[in-house]
Design a protein around this motif. Sequence first.
Motif, short mmCIF file in Angstrom:
data_model
loop_
_atom_site.label_atom_id
_atom_site.label_comp_id
_atom_site.label_asym_id
_atom_site.label_seq_id
_atom_site.Cartn_x
_atom_site.Cartn_y
_atom_site.Cartn_z
N MET A 1 32.77 43.63 49.11
CA MET A 1 34.01 42.65 49.01
C MET A 1 35.12 43.64 48.96
O MET A 1 35.30 44.66 48.62
N ASN A 2 36.22 42.79 49.77
CA ASN A 2 37.57 43.73 50.32
C ASN A 2 38.33 43.57 48.78
O ASN A 2 38.20 42.74 47.94
N ASP A 3 39.51 44.10 48.90
CA ASP A 3 40.61 44.14 48.00
C ASP A 3 40.93 42.66 47.51
O ASP A 3 41.52 42.26 46.53
N ALA A 4 41.23 42.08 48.69
CA ALA A 4 41.98 40.65 48.63
C ALA A 4 40.85 39.70 47.88
O ALA A 4 41.28 38.84 47.16
N ASP A 5 39.81 39.93 48.29
CA ASP A 5 38.35 38.86 47.74
C ASP A 5 38.47 39.43 46.16
O ASP A 5 38.43 38.38 45.25
N ARG A 6 38.54 40.44 45.92
CA ARG A 6 38.39 41.07 44.55
C ARG A 6 39.61 40.68 43.61
O ARG A 6 39.39 40.08 42.57
N LEU A 7 40.66 40.59 44.24
CA LEU A 7 41.83 40.43 43.45
C LEU A 7 41.98 38.80 43.18
O LEU A 7 42.13 38.46 42.24
N THR A 8 41.54 38.08 44.19
CA THR A 8 41.41 36.54 43.93
C THR A 8 40.38 36.25 43.01
O THR A 8 40.57 35.30 42.13
N HIS A 9 39.20 36.80 42.90
CA HIS A 9 38.12 36.69 41.88
C HIS A 9 38.77 37.04 40.52
O HIS A 9 38.63 36.46 39.44
N ILE B 1 41.92 37.25 39.47
CA ILE B 1 43.00 36.52 39.12
C ILE B 1 42.15 34.88 38.58
O ILE B 1 42.70 34.50 37.54
N VAL B 2 41.34 34.36 39.23
CA VAL B 2 40.70 33.19 38.76
C VAL B 2 39.81 33.65 37.46
O VAL B 2 39.97 32.63 36.61
N GLU B 3 39.12 34.59 37.43
CA GLU B 3 38.52 34.88 36.12
C GLU B 3 39.48 34.96 35.20
O GLU B 3 39.17 34.52 34.01
N PHE B 4 40.55 35.57 35.20
CA PHE B 4 41.62 35.82 34.12
C PHE B 4 41.99 34.53 33.90
O PHE B 4 42.30 34.07 32.65
N TYR B 5 42.40 33.72 34.89
CA TYR B 5 42.87 32.36 34.33
C TYR B 5 41.90 31.26 33.60
O TYR B 5 42.27 30.66 32.70
N GLU B 6 40.41 31.46 33.96
CA GLU B 6 39.52 30.81 33.25
C GLU B 6 39.34 31.38 31.85
O GLU B 6 39.32 30.38 30.94
#
Length: 138
Positions: free
Chosen positions: A1-9, A11-16
Amino acid sequence: MNDADRLTHLIVEFYEKLSSWEHCVVRGKGLTLPQMHTIEILGAHGPMRMKELAEKMGVTTGTLTMQVDRLESRGLARRMPHERDRRSWLVELSEKGRSYFEEHDKLHQRLTLELTEALSNEERAAVLSALEKMNKRF
């Protein structure tokens, strides 16, 4: 998983996680999340025109009218005619609404302290800077 994918995941995890925490806290007060969001905005910014408040919340004035009706019926907010614009209504928190805001704001502050206590001063500054820049993009 690249850094952009990790960041996306992340952010979504933090939001949830934050959303789940918020739901639990608000449910204990017998409010909906949009009702508390209205209280938070009014508590942070003071009285606002219905149109301005609707824009800040990202809802229509019709949706906001229903929210404010419910807050008024619970004694948490009130509407009053705008002094200089007879077409506009201002919404403000009642004393009870202000106490709800202050209590909720303290919970947010405590959560922030808990989440950031393991960060160095430099890391806190970096998070602060990043969040300010990200919030401006919305």
